[in-house]
Design a protein around this motif. Sequence first.
Motif, mmCIF file in Angstrom:
data_model
loop_
_atom_site.group_PDB
_atom_site.id
_atom_site.type_symbol
_atom_site.label_atom_id
_atom_site.label_comp_id
_atom_site.label_asym_id
_atom_site.label_seq_id
_atom_site.Cartn_x
_atom_site.Cartn_y
_atom_site.Cartn_z
ATOM 1 N N ASN A 1 1.051 2.154 2.358
ATOM 2 C CA ASN A 1 0.890 2.617 1.171
ATOM 3 C C ASN A 1 -0.288 2.092 0.569
ATOM 4 O O ASN A 1 -0.214 1.571 -0.484
ATOM 5 N N GLY A 2 -1.180 1.816 1.469
ATOM 6 C CA GLY A 2 -2.536 1.434 0.733
ATOM 7 C C GLY A 2 -2.870 -0.146 0.569
ATOM 8 O O GLY A 2 -3.671 -0.824 0.155
ATOM 9 N N VAL A 3 -1.793 -0.948 1.323
ATOM 10 C CA VAL A 3 -1.581 -2.226 0.941
ATOM 11 C C VAL A 3 -1.774 -2.898 2.388
ATOM 12 O O VAL A 3 -1.085 -2.376 3.387
ATOM 13 N N TRP A 4 -2.645 -3.960 2.849
ATOM 14 C CA TRP A 4 -2.581 -4.472 4.212
ATOM 15 C C TRP A 4 -1.443 -5.104 4.391
ATOM 16 O O TRP A 4 -0.846 -5.886 3.509
ATOM 17 N N GLU A 5 -1.157 -5.102 5.676
ATOM 18 C CA GLU A 5 0.313 -5.535 6.075
ATOM 19 C C GLU A 5 0.281 -6.309 7.419
ATOM 20 O O GLU A 5 -0.534 -5.884 8.350
ATOM 21 N N PHE A 6 1.101 -7.117 7.680
ATOM 22 C CA PHE A 6 1.324 -7.637 9.112
ATOM 23 C C PHE A 6 2.299 -6.655 9.934
ATOM 24 O O PHE A 6 2.895 -5.858 9.403
ATOM 25 N N THR B 1 -4.104 -4.347 23.482
ATOM 26 C CA THR B 1 -5.612 -4.661 22.912
ATOM 27 C C THR B 1 -5.788 -3.950 21.705
ATOM 28 O O THR B 1 -6.844 -4.526 20.876
ATOM 29 N N CYS B 2 -5.377 -2.628 21.545
ATOM 30 C CA CYS B 2 -5.813 -1.876 20.266
ATOM 31 C C CYS B 2 -5.121 -2.652 19.162
ATOM 32 O O CYS B 2 -5.818 -2.717 18.168
ATOM 33 N N ILE B 3 -3.812 -3.031 19.365
ATOM 34 C CA ILE B 3 -3.044 -3.851 17.799
ATOM 35 C C ILE B 3 -3.814 -5.004 17.775
ATOM 36 O O ILE B 3 -4.043 -5.233 16.683
ATOM 37 N N LYS B 4 -4.246 -5.622 18.750
ATOM 38 C CA LYS B 4 -4.906 -6.954 18.631
ATOM 39 C C LYS B 4 -6.206 -6.611 17.665
ATOM 40 O O LYS B 4 -6.587 -7.486 16.984
ATOM 41 N N SER B 5 -6.949 -5.698 18.103
ATOM 42 C CA SER B 5 -8.389 -5.590 17.547
ATOM 43 C C SER B 5 -7.993 -5.086 15.918
ATOM 44 O O SER B 5 -8.754 -5.373 15.168
ATOM 45 N N LEU B 6 -6.919 -4.553 15.744
ATOM 46 C CA LEU B 6 -6.608 -4.186 14.416
ATOM 47 C C LEU B 6 -6.106 -5.232 13.483
ATOM 48 O O LEU B 6 -6.297 -5.316 12.312
ATOM 49 N N LYS B 7 -5.629 -6.211 14.034
ATOM 50 C CA LYS B 7 -5.280 -7.729 13.376
ATOM 51 C C LYS B 7 -6.662 -8.424 13.199
ATOM 52 O O LYS B 7 -6.222 -9.491 12.437
ATOM 53 N N LYS B 8 -7.726 -7.941 13.526
ATOM 54 C CA LYS B 8 -8.804 -8.894 13.382
ATOM 55 C C LYS B 8 -9.216 -8.945 11.971
ATOM 56 O O LYS B 8 -10.031 -10.027 11.493
ATOM 57 N N ALA B 9 -8.887 -7.920 11.109
ATOM 58 C CA ALA B 9 -9.479 -7.962 9.684
ATOM 59 C C ALA B 9 -8.515 -7.247 8.859
ATOM 60 O O ALA B 9 -7.680 -6.209 9.301
ATOM 61 N N GLU B 10 -8.375 -7.575 7.603
ATOM 62 C CA GLU B 10 -7.655 -6.914 6.597
ATOM 63 C C GLU B 10 -8.052 -5.397 6.449
ATOM 64 O O GLU B 10 -9.374 -5.138 6.760
ATOM 65 N N SER B 11 -7.298 -4.845 5.901
ATOM 66 C CA SER B 11 -7.453 -3.395 5.615
ATOM 67 C C SER B 11 -7.561 -2.298 6.953
ATOM 68 O O SER B 11 -7.554 -1.195 6.817
ATOM 69 N N LEU B 12 -7.432 -3.004 8.221
ATOM 70 C CA LEU B 12 -7.283 -2.087 9.335
ATOM 71 C C LEU B 12 -5.935 -1.657 9.486
ATOM 72 O O LEU B 12 -5.800 -0.676 10.134
ATOM 73 N N ILE B 13 -4.884 -2.337 8.964
ATOM 74 C CA ILE B 13 -3.456 -1.667 9.077
ATOM 75 C C ILE B 13 -2.907 -1.821 7.686
ATOM 76 O O ILE B 13 -2.948 -3.064 7.032
ATOM 77 N N THR B 14 -2.561 -0.787 7.226
ATOM 78 C CA THR B 14 -2.008 -0.679 5.642
ATOM 79 C C THR B 14 -0.955 0.461 5.665
ATOM 80 O O THR B 14 -0.553 1.152 6.419
ATOM 81 N N ASN C 1 4.428 -7.178 11.733
ATOM 82 C CA ASN C 1 6.089 -7.492 11.761
ATOM 83 C C ASN C 1 6.541 -6.674 10.482
ATOM 84 O O ASN C 1 7.914 -6.726 10.478
ATOM 85 N N LYS C 2 6.226 -6.225 10.005
ATOM 86 C CA LYS C 2 6.592 -5.648 8.533
ATOM 87 C C LYS C 2 7.483 -4.547 9.031
ATOM 88 O O LYS C 2 6.854 -3.612 9.994
ATOM 89 N N LYS C 3 8.536 -4.123 8.476
ATOM 90 C CA LYS C 3 9.462 -3.132 8.932
ATOM 91 C C LYS C 3 9.387 -1.748 7.996
ATOM 92 O O LYS C 3 8.972 -1.994 6.879
ATOM 93 N N LEU C 4 9.274 -0.675 8.498
ATOM 94 C CA LEU C 4 8.845 0.445 7.825
ATOM 95 C C LEU C 4 10.005 1.059 7.120
ATOM 96 O O LEU C 4 11.049 0.981 7.652
ATOM 97 N N LYS C 5 9.785 1.583 6.058
ATOM 98 C CA LYS C 5 10.741 2.400 5.265
ATOM 99 C C LYS C 5 10.460 4.040 5.263
ATOM 100 O O LYS C 5 9.324 4.509 5.323
ATOM 101 N N GLU C 6 11.467 4.871 5.005
ATOM 102 C CA GLU C 6 11.324 6.127 4.717
ATOM 103 C C GLU C 6 10.025 6.592 3.780
ATOM 104 O O GLU C 6 10.119 6.110 2.737
ATOM 105 N N ASN C 7 9.268 7.526 4.158
ATOM 106 C CA ASN C 7 8.231 7.988 3.334
ATOM 107 C C ASN C 7 6.928 7.035 3.072
ATOM 108 O O ASN C 7 6.076 7.269 2.453
ATOM 109 N N ASP C 8 7.138 6.118 3.828
ATOM 110 C CA ASP C 8 5.895 5.043 3.892
ATOM 111 C C ASP C 8 4.743 6.011 4.486
ATOM 112 O O ASP C 8 4.884 6.880 5.313
ATOM 113 N N ILE C 9 3.519 5.518 4.203
ATOM 114 C CA ILE C 9 2.230 6.142 4.780
ATOM 115 C C ILE C 9 1.565 4.997 5.439
ATOM 116 O O ILE C 9 1.103 4.049 4.768
#
Length: 294
Positions: A45-50, A30-43, A52-60
């Motif tokens: 390195n400052g960029v909005w992402e889906f 439910t929390c994740i679904k709420s974050l997917k409702k709008a751009e900028s709620l999941i970023t 299913n994006k895979k994370l890299k070392e030192n990502d923020i």
Amino acid sequence: MKRIFRYNITEKDVGKTIETFLLEHEYTPTCIKSLKKAESLITVNGVWEFVNKKLKENDILETVFVDEESSENVPSVEMSLDIVYEDEDILVLNKPANLPIHPTKGYEYTNLANGVVDYYEKQGIPFVFRSVNRIDKNTTGLVIIAKNMLSGSILGESMRNREIHRTYLAVTEGELPEKGTVDLPIGRREGSAVERCIDENGAKAVTHFERLYYANGYSLAQIRLETGRTHQIRLHMRAIGHPLPADELYNPKFDVIERHALHSWKLEFPHPITKKILRFEQEMPEDMKNIFKK
């Protein structure tokens, strides 16, 4: 209310999707679904992402929870709040008697939610009211309020897992045994929307008690809940022959106090975000003390 969570991605999380990472950090679907409702709620390195994006070392990785409007059907009403503790994620209050936690019939403008919404509106902050532990209108003492969706969902799970330890003080009629456990199921009383009763077909309910003091025909008991059924302490104490005085539903005798003599005394639980163990204690109110003052 706005809350930003920031995560520095290390080697152990490389290759995980954002969704997997968040689920491992106690985000509910439910929390994740709420974050997917709008751009900028999941970023990342400052960029909005889906997710299913895979994370890299030192990502923020950042997530943002925002309540744009206050709770529906909870008018803002000014009242004095006894704040015990507050941080970015939780609010702990000492609730007085004769104050429901949520709006109910006859108490649409005199409930704890009204006052909390008003407290934040005066700061210019919309607030969704999320009570974690619920106590009756006339029970006094400690109440936990979650300040965002994530802390609310984590604390809700902590409650279900019995990680929030609640200790009450109760005054009971007669000399209570030194200690004991009441294990009796509780269900709704037929024909009543409010009353509960001991019911062999009801939900399991377990109460542990210890007598701390006895005087003037009354006992002061320390009570720990293993389960959290509606009216559990009141029903269990009556079932063993030691009801609370002034219980309007189950023992309406008002000679020593004007409300049922029950107080949410201690709370111990892990902070939803930092996991630090928090402990709070609130002194018993004067109307309960007065029963023993003779």
